[in-house]
Design a protein around this motif. Structure first.
Motif, short mmCIF file in Angstrom:
data_model
loop_
_atom_site.label_atom_id
_atom_site.label_comp_id
_atom_site.label_asym_id
_atom_site.label_seq_id
_atom_site.Cartn_x
_atom_site.Cartn_y
_atom_site.Cartn_z
N SER A 205 38.07 34.84 57.32
CA SER A 205 39.45 34.63 56.88
C SER A 205 39.44 33.64 55.72
O SER A 205 38.41 33.01 55.44
N LYS A 206 40.58 33.50 55.07
CA LYS A 206 40.66 32.65 53.87
C LYS A 206 40.17 31.22 54.12
O LYS A 206 39.43 30.67 53.33
N TYR A 215 37.11 39.01 49.36
CA TYR A 215 36.27 38.58 48.24
C TYR A 215 34.99 39.43 48.18
O TYR A 215 34.44 39.67 47.12
N LEU A 216 34.52 39.86 49.35
CA LEU A 216 33.31 40.69 49.40
C LEU A 216 33.60 42.13 48.99
O LEU A 216 32.72 42.83 48.49
N ILE A 269 44.52 52.32 48.43
CA ILE A 269 44.97 50.95 48.22
C ILE A 269 45.24 50.75 46.73
O ILE A 269 44.73 51.52 45.89
N ASN A 270 46.00 49.73 46.40
CA ASN A 270 46.24 49.42 45.00
C ASN A 270 45.12 48.48 44.55
O ASN A 270 45.22 47.26 44.68
N CYS A 271 44.04 49.07 44.06
CA CYS A 271 42.80 48.32 43.82
C CYS A 271 42.84 47.56 42.49
O CYS A 271 42.27 47.99 41.49
N THR A 272 43.55 46.42 42.49
CA THR A 272 43.66 45.60 41.29
C THR A 272 43.14 44.20 41.63
O THR A 272 43.08 43.84 42.81
N PHE A 277 42.43 38.61 45.02
CA PHE A 277 42.40 37.16 44.76
C PHE A 277 43.75 36.48 44.77
O PHE A 277 43.86 35.34 44.36
N LYS A 278 44.78 37.19 45.24
CA LYS A 278 46.10 36.54 45.22
C LYS A 278 46.14 35.44 46.30
O LYS A 278 45.42 35.50 47.28
#
Ligand code: FAD
Ligand code: ZN
Length: 278
Positions: A205-206, A215-216, A269-272, A277-278
């Protein structure tokens, strides 16, 4: 003749709702309608999984592992739906993970200074890549969905799978700048990561010791799959299967099987960068 044989194979699978009452001949008629591309065909194809092709890239040494069970379950469930499922069992195939000049058959473009990216691109165009690569590319080319099934190794995929990516997804076949990301050469295909971890969900988790699992996912889902044009489905993650109860492991398998039942209805998914990283 080949056409008839194909139909009889399809009928071995459970038939979709709209065709439950049909005979072999009716099914042939439906196929003919499909070829003529009428409005009625579109309805049929939407409901049918008969022609969907799935490729599973599987990297685990042990068939009795949880990864092995997850892979077997996917083959079983998707085949039950009538999908055509192919597995590349990388360890069993003794897949060569090293990107070397052996991958190029015949003359190199520049034998003085070997550049794998340039040489594999040229060899792809000349159809001079090693036969194992051509075979894997053929499997990818026909697939609607590619599932990557693996245990997490060092925050990433096992080397044998990374080697598959290095060697199979070459320039000209999977990408060709500026044909990348939404314009990648494998657009219109879906990709899905299904993997297991040693660490538990809290650790990933974060605020956890490993940081957010997203992140991975970034280098693999965005840097590899999206780069090649794949639309990415949400990952299927089994956290710490070694350290949970047998009951929990059964639940992991059941939820994967359940998800696969409606996998074709899922939106990518919206892969941006923001997603990760939000
Ligand atoms: P297994 O140990 O094979 O399976 C777990 C349990 O499930 C076993 O008891 C098995 O018998 C049981 N099982 C199998 N099938 C069924 C079934 N049908 N029903 C019920 N139970 C079943 N982890 C991290 O978190 N981060 C890392 O960076 C990381 N790096 C690693 C690097 C290396 C080189 C190695 C070797 C491991 C690393 N790990 C890491 C740990 C690794 O990710 C886990 O060990 C792995 O994901 C566990 O999955 P498995 O399929 O191998 O589990
Ligand atoms: Zn992306």
């Amino acid at each position: 003749m080949h056409f008839l044989f194909h139909c009889s194979l399809q009928l071995r699978f459970p038939v979709p709702e709209r065709t439950t009452e049909i005979s072999f001949c009716d099914s042939l008629l439906i196929l003919q309608v499909r070829i003529r591309n009428t409005a009625e065909t579109k309805v049929f194809l939407k409901r049918s999984f008969f022609w969907r092709k799935v490729l599973i890239i599987y990297a685990h040494q042990e068939p009795k592992s949880l990864n092995g069970s997850l892979k077997n379950l996917a083959v079983e469930e998707l085949s039950k739906q009538g999908c055509n499922v192919t597995t590349s069992d990388l360890y069993a195939m003794q897949f060569e993970p090293r990107a070397t000049r052996n991958d190029i058959i015949g003359c190199l473009r520049n034998s003085e200074h070997f550049d794998y990216g340039v040489e594999s691109w040229e060899a792809y165009k000349r159809r001079c890549l090693a036969s194992d690569l051509i075979e894997e590319q053929r499997k990818v080319q026909v697939a609607d969905l590619v599932i990557f099934q693996f245990p997490l190794y060092w925050f990433s995929m096992p080397a044998i799978m990374k080697g598959w990516i290095d060697r199979v997804l070459v320039q000209g076949f999977a990408h060709n700048f500026p044909q990348c990301y939404d314009d990648g050469l494998l657009k219109n295909k879906l990709a899905l990561l299904s993997f297991t971890t040693g660490g538990d969900e809290e650790m990933f988790s974060k605020g956890g010791v490993n940081g957010d699992i997203r992140y991975l996912l970034w280098p693999i889902q965005h840097g590899i799959m999206h780069f090649c044009g794949f639309k990415v489905l949400a990952p299927q993650i089994c956290f710490a299967p070694k350290y949970v109860t047998e009951e929990k492991r059964k639940e992991m398998l059941t939820s994967w099987a359940q998800r696969l039942k409606t996998i074709w209805e899922e939106k990518p998914i919206n892969c941006t960068p923001e997603l990760y990283f939000k």
